[in-house]
Write a protein that holds these residues in place. Structure first.
Motif, mmCIF file in Angstrom:
data_model
loop_
_atom_site.group_PDB
_atom_site.id
_atom_site.type_symbol
_atom_site.label_atom_id
_atom_site.label_comp_id
_atom_site.label_asym_id
_atom_site.label_seq_id
_atom_site.Cartn_x
_atom_site.Cartn_y
_atom_site.Cartn_z
ATOM 1 N N GLY A 333 -13.018 38.273 5.770
ATOM 2 C CA GLY A 333 -13.989 38.529 4.684
ATOM 3 C C GLY A 333 -15.386 38.081 5.107
ATOM 4 N N GLU A 334 -15.476 36.889 5.693
ATOM 5 C CA GLU A 334 -16.783 36.367 6.137
ATOM 6 C C GLU A 334 -17.378 37.264 7.228
ATOM 7 N N ALA A 335 -16.502 37.775 8.091
ATOM 8 C CA ALA A 335 -16.980 38.636 9.183
ATOM 9 C C ALA A 335 -17.606 39.905 8.598
ATOM 10 N N GLU A 336 -16.933 40.499 7.606
ATOM 11 C CA GLU A 336 -17.462 41.703 6.944
ATOM 12 C C GLU A 336 -18.803 41.390 6.291
ATOM 13 N N GLU A 337 -18.853 40.238 5.613
ATOM 14 C CA GLU A 337 -20.073 39.827 4.907
ATOM 15 C C GLU A 337 -21.218 39.611 5.915
ATOM 16 N N THR A 338 -20.894 39.026 7.062
ATOM 17 C CA THR A 338 -21.915 38.774 8.095
ATOM 18 C C THR A 338 -22.469 40.095 8.624
ATOM 19 N N LEU A 343 -26.527 43.867 9.507
ATOM 20 C CA LEU A 343 -26.692 45.296 9.806
ATOM 21 C C LEU A 343 -27.032 46.110 8.562
ATOM 22 N N GLY A 344 -26.838 45.470 7.406
ATOM 23 C CA GLY A 344 -27.107 46.177 6.163
ATOM 24 C C GLY A 344 -26.114 47.281 5.898
#
Ligand SMILES: Cc1cc2nc3c(=O)[nH]c(=O)nc-3n(C[C@H](O)[C@H](O)[C@H](O)COP(=O)(O)O)c2cc1C
Length: 351
Positions: A333-338, A343-344
């Protein structure tokens, strides 16, 4: 899903490995990581070969997915354990502390992958030459045998030099760390500290609570633990060992008897093998016997004023003790959020 050369090579959903920590990455931890979509790695350490075989079969009973085994070749039983992994046709054999061209060659025959743990470009190049499918590269932030340079510099340096994938180790404990490592050129991350501070980790709760308390600065690194620069928790037990000029010979002797029983190696053979390595390594092995005693304490007592265990600087990013399933979901989840943050977009990119 995050696709990388490593997820493709092993057929896993996420480029996340647990470090093959001896006596710590046991079958329940390995299966939990694989079942959550990562690649679990069993720590064979110095286990007697038959115990290693038993643990491999235990992992297979707990998961149908791929997994690996870490074998430190210079330790007692290390070479024998690698042979057991080959006999058992384990998907990934992660060797360290020795030359593993024979493992690369034998694993390739059944489609297995040999992956060396390295800390420098020179070691990484020789692993590639010996036929490794990938390397696990540990920076200076790492727990245990840490490299001389930071993960932030080691990973891009290896990524631009090698033709095989690089797995980053040291300093990674979050989804942002995962994305950063991939951005630097890694194809996966291997985490030790973050995985033992979970419900599945075998250390006593007092040690997990201690890890939650510690900051990024509260680790020590010294060659006084086992002869090679090794990072540990900054606790009184570790300081005592680092500062001990002379080891208590009676304590070492007593401990060597216990270790010979634990490893199922006759005491005379263990002693003879140690002496054959020469004076420089004898002290390292004697110190290692004391380190194992300190580590055993963390599995049996909550008293953190004695004993110690390995942690990396990433311990400062450990704020709780989740289950591995919870941790894996959080990191993804954090990776997706990052990715969204920088990258927007939430598009799944291939690294
Ligand atoms: C408790 C513990 C035991 C470890 N034991 C081993 C081991 O048996 N073999 C090995 O190659 N690395 C071992 N390591 C080092 C890890 O493989 C890895 O390089 C390191 O944990 C990465 O840093 P991190 O802890 O910040 O994630 C150990 C690490 C920890 C925390």
């Amino acid at each position: 899903m995050i696709r990388t050369a490593i997820t493709e090579m092993f057929g896993v959903k996420y480029p996340i490995l647990n470090a093959g920590m001896g006596r710590v990455a046991l079958p329940n931890m390995v299966a939990a990581v694989t079942n959550a979509g990562g690649l679990g790695v069993l720590g064979a350490g110095s286990s007697p070969p038959e115990k290693t075989r038993e643990m491999i079969r235990e992992v297979r009973a707990l998961t149908d997915g791929p997994f690996g085994v870490n074998c430190p070749l210079a330790l007692p039983n290390g070479v024998e354990n690698a042979k057991v992994c080959l006999e058992e046709q384990v998907s990934l054999i992660n060797y360290s502390m020795g030359r593993g061209d024979w493992i690369c060659e034998a694993a390739a025959k059944y489609g297995g992958k040999a992956v060396a743990s390295v800390t420098t470009k020179k070691l990484a190049l020789s692993a590639q030459k010996h036929g490794c499918a990938a390397v696990i590269a540990a920076g200076n932030e790492a727990a245990g045998h840490a490299g001389p340079t930071t993960t932030f510099t080691l990973i891009p340096a290896l990524a631009e030099t090698l033709n095989i994938p690089v797995i980053a180790a040291g300093g990674v404990a979050t989804g942002a760390g995962l994305i950063s490592a991939l951005a630097l050129g890694a194809s996966a991350v291997s985490m030790g500290t973050r995985f033992w501070t979970t419900q599945e980790g075998p250390m006593m709760q007092g040690w997990k609570d201690k890890a939650v308390e510690l900051d990024i600065t509260e680790t020590v690194i010294s060659d006084k633990f086992d002869g090679i620069p090794c990072r540990q928790m900054d606790v009184p037990g570790a300081r005592k060992m680092m500062n001990a000029k002379v080891l208590n010979v009676f304590d070492v002797l007593g401990q060597s008897f216990k270790i010979s029983q634990e490893l199922n190696i006759p005491w005379w053979k263990l002693t003879l093998d140690t002496f054959k390595r020469g004076p420089a390594e004898i002290e390292g092995m004697m110190r290692m016997s004391q380190m194992l005693k300190a580590h055993t304490h963390t599995m049996t007592s909550n008293d953190t004023s004695k004993g110690f265990t390995a942690v990396g600087m990433s311990v400062g990013m450990v704020h709780d003790v989740p289950t591995i399933a919870e941790l894996m979901a959080r990191i993804v989840g954090e990776a997706e959020e990052t990715k969204r943050r920088i990258l927007g977009t939430s598009n799944s990119a291939a690294y």
